[in-house]
Design a protein around this motif. Structure first.
Motif, PDB file in Angstrom:
ATOM      1  N   CYS A  15       0.924  -1.066   0.074  1.00 13.94           N
ATOM      2  CA  CYS A  15       0.028  -0.046   0.005  1.00 13.94           C
ATOM      3  C   CYS A  15       0.814   1.232  -0.045  1.00 13.94           C
ATOM      4  CB  CYS A  15      -0.906  -0.057   1.125  1.00 13.94           C
ATOM      5  SG  CYS A  15      -2.232   1.200   1.095  1.00 13.94           S
ATOM      6  N   THR A  16       0.439   2.207  -0.937  1.00 11.57           N
ATOM      7  CA  THR A  16       1.139   3.457  -0.943  1.00 11.57           C
ATOM      8  C   THR A  16       0.097   4.622  -1.191  1.00 11.57           C
ATOM      9  OG1 THR A  16       1.295   3.898  -3.106  1.00 11.57           O
ATOM     10  CG2 THR A  16       3.033   2.433  -2.417  1.00 11.57           C
ATOM     11  N   PRO A  17       0.405   5.845  -0.416  1.00  9.91           N
ATOM     12  CA  PRO A  17      -0.601   6.700  -0.508  1.00  9.91           C
ATOM     13  C   PRO A  17      -1.040   7.084  -1.972  1.00  9.91           C
ATOM     14  CG  PRO A  17       1.067   7.477   0.980  1.00  9.91           C
ATOM     15  CD  PRO A  17       1.673   6.082   0.174  1.00  9.91           C
ATOM     16  N   ASP A  18      -0.175   7.009  -2.980  1.00 10.46           N
ATOM     17  CA  ASP A  18      -0.689   7.518  -4.394  1.00 10.46           C
ATOM     18  C   ASP A  18      -1.056   6.327  -4.996  1.00 10.46           C
ATOM     19  OD1 ASP A  18       0.579   9.856  -3.932  1.00 10.46           O
ATOM     20  OD2 ASP A  18       2.600   9.330  -4.862  1.00 10.46           O
ATOM     21  N   LEU A  19      -0.716   4.993  -4.948  1.00 11.18           N
ATOM     22  CA  LEU A  19      -1.326   4.022  -5.662  1.00 11.18           C
ATOM     23  C   LEU A  19      -2.672   3.376  -4.746  1.00 11.18           C
ATOM     24  CD1 LEU A  19       2.177   2.564  -6.969  1.00 11.18           C
ATOM     25  CD2 LEU A  19       0.452   3.723  -8.206  1.00 11.18           C
ATOM     26  N   GLY A  20      -2.550   3.393  -3.635  1.00 12.95           N
ATOM     27  CA  GLY A  20      -3.608   2.498  -2.848  1.00 12.95           C
ATOM     28  C   GLY A  20      -3.133   1.100  -2.484  1.00 12.95           C
ATOM     29  N   ILE A  21      -4.048   0.173  -2.388  1.00 13.24           N
ATOM     30  CA  ILE A  21      -3.656  -1.086  -2.255  1.00 13.24           C
ATOM     31  C   ILE A  21      -3.574  -2.200  -3.318  1.00 13.24           C
ATOM     32  CG2 ILE A  21      -5.859  -2.006  -1.658  1.00 13.24           C
ATOM     33  CD1 ILE A  21      -4.370  -2.838   1.139  1.00 13.24           C
ATOM     34  N   PHE A  22      -2.384  -3.243  -3.167  1.00 11.14           N
ATOM     35  CA  PHE A  22      -2.171  -4.047  -4.034  1.00 11.14           C
ATOM     36  C   PHE A  22      -2.180  -5.397  -3.371  1.00 11.14           C
ATOM     37  CE2 PHE A  22       0.894  -7.018  -5.674  1.00 11.14           C
ATOM     38  CZ  PHE A  22       0.509  -7.363  -6.978  1.00 11.14           C
ATOM     39  N   HIS A  23      -3.172  -6.449  -3.937  1.00 12.93           N
ATOM     40  CA  HIS A  23      -3.015  -7.986  -3.315  1.00 12.93           C
ATOM     41  C   HIS A  23      -2.530  -8.835  -4.382  1.00 12.93           C
ATOM     42  CE1 HIS A  23      -5.112 -11.447  -2.608  1.00 12.93           C
ATOM     43  NE2 HIS A  23      -4.747 -11.327  -1.294  1.00 12.93           N
ATOM     44  N   ALA A  24      -1.943  -9.695  -3.781  1.00 10.69           N
ATOM     45  CA  ALA A  24      -1.338 -10.703  -4.544  1.00 10.69           C
ATOM     46  C   ALA A  24      -1.282 -12.162  -3.783  1.00 10.69           C
ATOM     47  CB  ALA A  24      -0.071 -10.735  -5.325  1.00 10.69           C
ATOM     48  N   VAL A  25      -1.825 -13.244  -4.349  1.00 10.17           N
ATOM     49  CA  VAL A  25      -1.785 -14.465  -3.871  1.00 10.17           C
ATOM     50  C   VAL A  25      -0.064 -14.934  -4.165  1.00 10.17           C
ATOM     51  CG1 VAL A  25      -2.662 -16.943  -3.860  1.00 10.17           C
ATOM     52  CG2 VAL A  25      -4.253 -15.091  -3.989  1.00 10.17           C
ATOM     53  N   THR A  26       0.258 -15.602  -3.248  1.00 10.62           N
ATOM     54  CA  THR A  26       1.699 -16.079  -3.477  1.00 10.62           C
ATOM     55  C   THR A  26       1.949 -17.492  -3.200  1.00 10.62           C
ATOM     56  OG1 THR A  26       2.249 -15.595  -1.044  1.00 10.62           O
ATOM     57  CG2 THR A  26       2.753 -13.927  -2.806  1.00 10.62           C
ATOM     58  N   GLY A  27       2.507 -18.047  -3.797  1.00 12.93           N
ATOM     59  CA  GLY A  27       2.748 -19.518  -3.663  1.00 12.93           C
ATOM     60  C   GLY A  27       3.782 -20.013  -2.607  1.00 12.93           C
ATOM     61  N   ILE A  28       4.191 -21.284  -2.462  1.00 11.31           N
ATOM     62  CA  ILE A  28       5.191 -21.621  -1.315  1.00 11.31           C
ATOM     63  C   ILE A  28       6.742 -21.000  -1.465  1.00 11.31           C
ATOM     64  CG2 ILE A  28       3.903 -23.793  -0.895  1.00 11.31           C
ATOM     65  CD1 ILE A  28       6.211 -25.292  -2.387  1.00 11.31           C
ATOM     66  N   HIS A  29       6.871 -20.632  -2.823  1.00  8.88           N
ATOM     67  CA  HIS A  29       8.380 -19.782  -2.915  1.00  8.88           C
ATOM     68  C   HIS A  29       8.152 -18.542  -2.896  1.00  8.88           C
ATOM     69  CE1 HIS A  29      10.028 -24.011  -3.387  1.00  8.88           C
ATOM     70  NE2 HIS A  29       9.088 -24.242  -4.525  1.00  8.88           N
ATOM     71  N   GLY A  30       6.998 -17.742  -2.640  1.00  3.84           N
ATOM     72  CA  GLY A  30       6.872 -16.450  -2.605  1.00  3.84           C
ATOM     73  C   GLY A  30       6.398 -15.951  -3.957  1.00  3.84           C
ATOM     74  N   ASP A  31       6.474 -16.759  -5.252  1.00  2.28           N
ATOM     75  CA  ASP A  31       6.097 -16.186  -6.376  1.00  2.28           C
ATOM     76  C   ASP A  31       4.442 -15.714  -6.311  1.00  2.28           C
ATOM     77  OD1 ASP A  31       8.563 -16.898  -7.320  1.00  2.28           O
ATOM     78  OD2 ASP A  31       7.712 -19.025  -8.010  1.00  2.28           O
ATOM     79  N   ILE A  32       4.306 -14.647  -7.187  1.00  4.69           N
ATOM     80  CA  ILE A  32       2.959 -14.098  -7.317  1.00  4.69           C
ATOM     81  C   ILE A  32       2.038 -15.178  -8.097  1.00  4.69           C
ATOM     82  CG2 ILE A  32       1.454 -12.518  -8.264  1.00  4.69           C
ATOM     83  CD1 ILE A  32       3.327 -10.477  -7.342  1.00  4.69           C
ATOM     84  N   LEU A  33       1.032 -15.639  -7.806  1.00  6.19           N
ATOM     85  CA  LEU A  33       0.246 -16.460  -8.599  1.00  6.19           C
ATOM     86  C   LEU A  33      -1.002 -15.410  -8.995  1.00  6.19           C
ATOM     87  CD1 LEU A  33      -0.134 -19.505  -6.002  1.00  6.19           C
ATOM     88  CD2 LEU A  33       1.511 -19.040  -7.934  1.00  6.19           C
TER      89      LEU A  33
END
Length: 164
Positions: free
Chosen positions: A91-109
């Motif tokens: 989350c940043t003031p300019d962009l708002g919030i971002f959400h991602a699901v991550t796998g067991i190795h931290g990769d974004i799914l």
């Protein structure tokens, strides 16, 4: 079943620091005292890191409790567990919030429907496919937060694991 994660408060005005602690305590149901240090990337602001443990969904509750506060930059991560995928919120003031699901190795799914929608917008000429994929991966948030991720002098160092 429990999971664990980390709250990274990358920058907060001093007056907001106790409110962040109260919000985190409200989600976790326990008293929270964060160790605040100065944030050299934004003079006059403070940063902190906090490891937490809780039920799956706790990262979402933490992000919801902190989102929308002007001048607050943060990330919340949750490790995957037997009943839930991992998560990452930025989350940043300019962009708002971002959400991602991550796998067991931290990769974004990236879910299939979000990829299909990005392809469709690109085919219609509404956007560039590379820009769409960049957003799906959270690159604009990473670009903005990267200078804040470096703690500067005096930051605690946490070793996550040691490989022998």
């Amino acid at each position: 079943m429990t999971t664990r994660g980390v709250l990274y408060v990358h920058s907060a005005p001093r007056a907001l620091c106790p409110h962040v602690e109260w919000a985190v305590a409200g989600v976790l149901g326990t008293r929270v005292n964060l160790d605040w240090i100065r944030q050299p990337a934004a003079p006059g602001t403070w940063r902190s890191e906090f490891s937490w443990q809780g039920e799956p969904g706790t990262a979402s509750k933490l992000a919801s409790a902190l989102r929308g506060w002007h001048l607050l930059r943060f990330e919340v991560t949750a490790e995957p567990c037997a009943t839930a995928e991992g998560e990452r919120y930025s989350c940043t003031p300019d962009l708002g919030i971002f959400h991602a699901v991550t796998g067991i190795h931290g990769d974004i799914l990236i879910p299939e429907d979000r990829l299909r929608a990005a392809l469709l917008r690109s085919r219609r000429g509404e956007t560039d496919l590379e820009a769409e994929i960049s957003k799906l991966l959270g690159k604009p948030w990473d670009d903005e937060l990267e200078p804040f991720r470096y703690a500067g002098e005096g930051a605690p160092v946490r070793w996550l694991h040691q490989v022998v």
